[in-house]
Write an enzyme that holds these catalytic residues in place. Sequence first.
Site, mmCIF file in Angstrom:
data_model
loop_
_atom_site.group_PDB
_atom_site.id
_atom_site.type_symbol
_atom_site.label_atom_id
_atom_site.label_comp_id
_atom_site.label_asym_id
_atom_site.label_seq_id
_atom_site.Cartn_x
_atom_site.Cartn_y
_atom_site.Cartn_z
ATOM 1 N N PHE A 167 7.619 75.060 148.813
ATOM 2 C CA PHE A 167 6.472 74.722 147.959
ATOM 3 C C PHE A 167 6.477 73.218 147.731
ATOM 4 O O PHE A 167 7.468 72.662 147.249
ATOM 5 C CB PHE A 167 6.533 75.452 146.616
ATOM 6 C CG PHE A 167 5.338 75.146 145.746
ATOM 7 C CD1 PHE A 167 4.116 75.774 145.982
ATOM 8 C CD2 PHE A 167 5.413 74.206 144.726
ATOM 9 C CE1 PHE A 167 3.007 75.470 145.196
ATOM 10 C CE2 PHE A 167 4.308 73.898 143.948
ATOM 11 C CZ PHE A 167 3.097 74.535 144.182
ATOM 12 N N ASP A 252 12.272 66.916 148.850
ATOM 13 C CA ASP A 252 11.400 67.204 147.711
ATOM 14 C C ASP A 252 12.300 67.683 146.566
ATOM 15 O O ASP A 252 12.734 68.833 146.538
ATOM 16 C CB ASP A 252 10.373 68.277 148.088
ATOM 17 C CG ASP A 252 9.453 68.625 146.920
ATOM 18 O OD1 ASP A 252 9.786 68.279 145.764
ATOM 19 O OD2 ASP A 252 8.407 69.264 147.161
ATOM 20 N N LYS A 279 8.746 66.901 137.913
ATOM 21 C CA LYS A 279 8.950 67.810 136.776
ATOM 22 C C LYS A 279 9.783 67.269 135.602
ATOM 23 O O LYS A 279 9.238 66.927 134.562
ATOM 24 C CB LYS A 279 9.520 69.140 137.281
ATOM 25 C CG LYS A 279 8.473 69.938 138.059
ATOM 26 C CD LYS A 279 8.895 71.364 138.294
ATOM 27 C CE LYS A 279 7.746 72.222 138.799
ATOM 28 N NZ LYS A 279 7.532 72.183 140.250
HETATM 29 C C1 LIG Z 1 6.364 71.969 141.091
HETATM 30 C C2 LIG Z 1 6.657 71.466 142.457
HETATM 31 C C3 LIG Z 1 5.747 70.646 143.150
HETATM 32 C C4 LIG Z 1 4.380 70.336 142.619
HETATM 33 O O1 LIG Z 1 4.423 69.602 141.452
HETATM 34 P P1 LIG Z 1 3.076 69.403 140.581
HETATM 35 O O2 LIG Z 1 3.509 68.466 139.510
HETATM 36 O O3 LIG Z 1 2.678 70.754 140.088
HETATM 37 O O4 LIG Z 1 2.055 68.821 141.482
HETATM 38 C C5 LIG Z 1 6.130 70.153 144.370
HETATM 39 N N1 LIG Z 1 7.325 70.431 144.893
HETATM 40 C C6 LIG Z 1 8.226 71.211 144.266
HETATM 41 C C7 LIG Z 1 9.552 71.472 144.885
HETATM 42 C C8 LIG Z 1 7.914 71.764 143.029
HETATM 43 O O5 LIG Z 1 8.788 72.573 142.413
#
Ligand SMILES: *Cc1c(COP(=O)(O)O)cnc(C)c1O
Length: 414
Positions: A167, A252, A279
Amino acid sequence: MITWEQLQTSTEEHPVSGNAGGDLVAMTLSEQSTESVVEAADAVLFANYRRAPLAFSHGQGCRLWDLEGRSYLDFVGGVAVSSLGHAHPALVKAISEQAGRYLHVSNLYQLPEQVQAARLLADASGLPRVFFCNSGAEANEAALKLARRYAYDNGRGPKVLTADNSFHGRTMGALAATGNPDYHEGFQPLPRGFGSLPYNDLDAWEPHLRTDVCAVLVEPVQGEGGVIPGDPHFLFQLRQLCRERGILFMLDEVQTGVGRCGVMLAGGHLEPDVVTLAKGLGGGVPVGAVLARDEVAAVLKPGMHGCTFGGNALSCAAVCAVLPEVEALLPSVKRLGERLMAGLRRLEKVEQVRGQGLLIGADLTVDAKEVELACRERGLLVNPVRPRTLRLAPPLVVTAQEVDLALDILKEVL
Ligand SMILES: *Cc1c(COP(=O)(O)O)cnc(C)c1O
């Protein structure tokens, strides 16, 4: 109590001074029940979230109080965002003081707060260059543009490889990078030049790491995918292959970074070329960041990428408050993460427990949504990230007593 009408006609130059703003919010909320909020939300908001019928008035540490005054133990942490819990004094002070000076002037000017936040991030990560934005998806978009431009300048192909079940966010580029067709459905055409391969299976990746690929983007632990830790051997070998073949290795760490996994970066030891964060970085204040090596960051020249709100004084004041606090919490995150995982493994109807630090997934033999509901009734907030998997991501300030209390409630429910 003042009314809205009185506020509108107030002759004071600064009606919202001192704590007046806070009082106003508290007043508005105290006049509403959760039920009335649910009803109002149905009438006015997009229906793109499945929200619980629960609204909060305030919090403290790992605890939250709803509009009816019931208290909850927060083991969702705003989806791994509330790193310092609620109303943390250092964060409250930093952003209140910054708000009293100025919030925003844009990246047309020098921003001392941004420089300071970047320094702290560079020191904590070993990656010397920082670009700020507002969210995880935006951080990944910036990383993808960085990779494409790096490839363009270095005569490589534009392809970006990601992992199945990953994700990376909801914007078009981040969505194309997300290796899960469920998120794509109905939003095509998506940007081209992406491909996803099985996570933790190096043999599947090796033949694809060719000159048409400019970057690999993976999560050290797949968060939304159900808290699936990357196999250390897989990540290490993938990193090695990328290095040998001139491919950027990008992590990421939007969910795993900033202490969530008991270290500043879950994949810091892999010496990534690029890392994305968001986050937990602002402890609830929206902020994202891309960290990169000098030579990689250097491909973006003035005008090639930007972000209006990115790195403004407010969000950077938050980052400057959050990072030292998180640093000090790391030993406790490791210890309490292990305590929580060990406790979960002892529970009935828990099949498997995975995770690192305070990012924990528990596979159940029963429906996770039903467990979530039963926990909520007993004052514990948990997140059913998959149909039979709970995700626990409490604030990093959680205490041993709170971990034990959460385990007691889960035990009773299960
Ligand atoms: C939550 C998340 C995102 C997206 O972040 P947003 O602030 O909602 O755009 C991208 N990558 C990972 C691994 C995430 O957990």
